[in-house]
Design a protein around this motif. Structure first.
Motif, short mmCIF file in Angstrom:
data_model
loop_
_atom_site.label_atom_id
_atom_site.label_comp_id
_atom_site.label_asym_id
_atom_site.label_seq_id
_atom_site.Cartn_x
_atom_site.Cartn_y
_atom_site.Cartn_z
N SER A 117 0.84 -1.19 0.00
CA SER A 117 0.00 0.00 0.00
C SER A 117 0.88 1.24 0.00
N THR A 118 0.43 2.28 -0.71
CA THR A 118 1.19 3.52 -0.79
C THR A 118 0.59 4.59 0.12
N PHE A 119 -0.34 4.22 0.97
CA PHE A 119 -0.95 5.19 1.88
C PHE A 119 -1.38 4.48 3.16
#
Length: 122
Positions: free
Chosen positions: A31-33
């Motif tokens: 995940s980038t967040f």
């Protein structure tokens, strides 16, 4: 030679170099967040169903506060609205400055905050 795109599709690109897939088959996509809600709790299951009759559009637009959002000292104000989709929520956006190493770069922010289940409100 056919080139693999993603996990399923292939296309022929005669004379072109094969493109590398963005995610290799053995690579785990991270995940980038992250998002931690108030109290650190996860939302209830089927939250849209729980909220679809909680209020009307008129009540939401009348009582909703403006939201102040701070992104690295860039201050944005999100105002309540009805989106073209029929959902209700808040929107803000604009150009913001972000420090990247020794450089300052200008970025475009666009933030939609949608109330789950609000499309069903009168």
């Amino acid at each position: 030679m056919p080139t693999r795109l993603g996990k399923r599709k292939t296309v022929s690109r005669e004379g072109a170099k094969p493109k590398k897939s963005k995610v290799d088959d053995d690579e785990v996509k991270l995940s980038t967040f992250s998002c931690v809600a108030v109290g650190g709790k996860k939302p209830p299951v089927k939250v849209a169903d729980l909220q679809k009759e909680i209020m009307t559009t008129k009540t939401f637009l009348k009582l909703s506060p403006e939201l102040e959002i701070d992104i690295n000292d860039n201050r944005l104000t999100a105002k309540p609205r009805t989106f073209t989709s029929g959902n209700k929520g808040w929107y803000t956006g604009g150009k913001i400055k972000i420090q990247v190493g020794d450089e300052t770069v200008w970025c475009q922010a666009g933030i939609n905050i949608t109330v789950l289940g609000s499309k069903e409100w009168d």
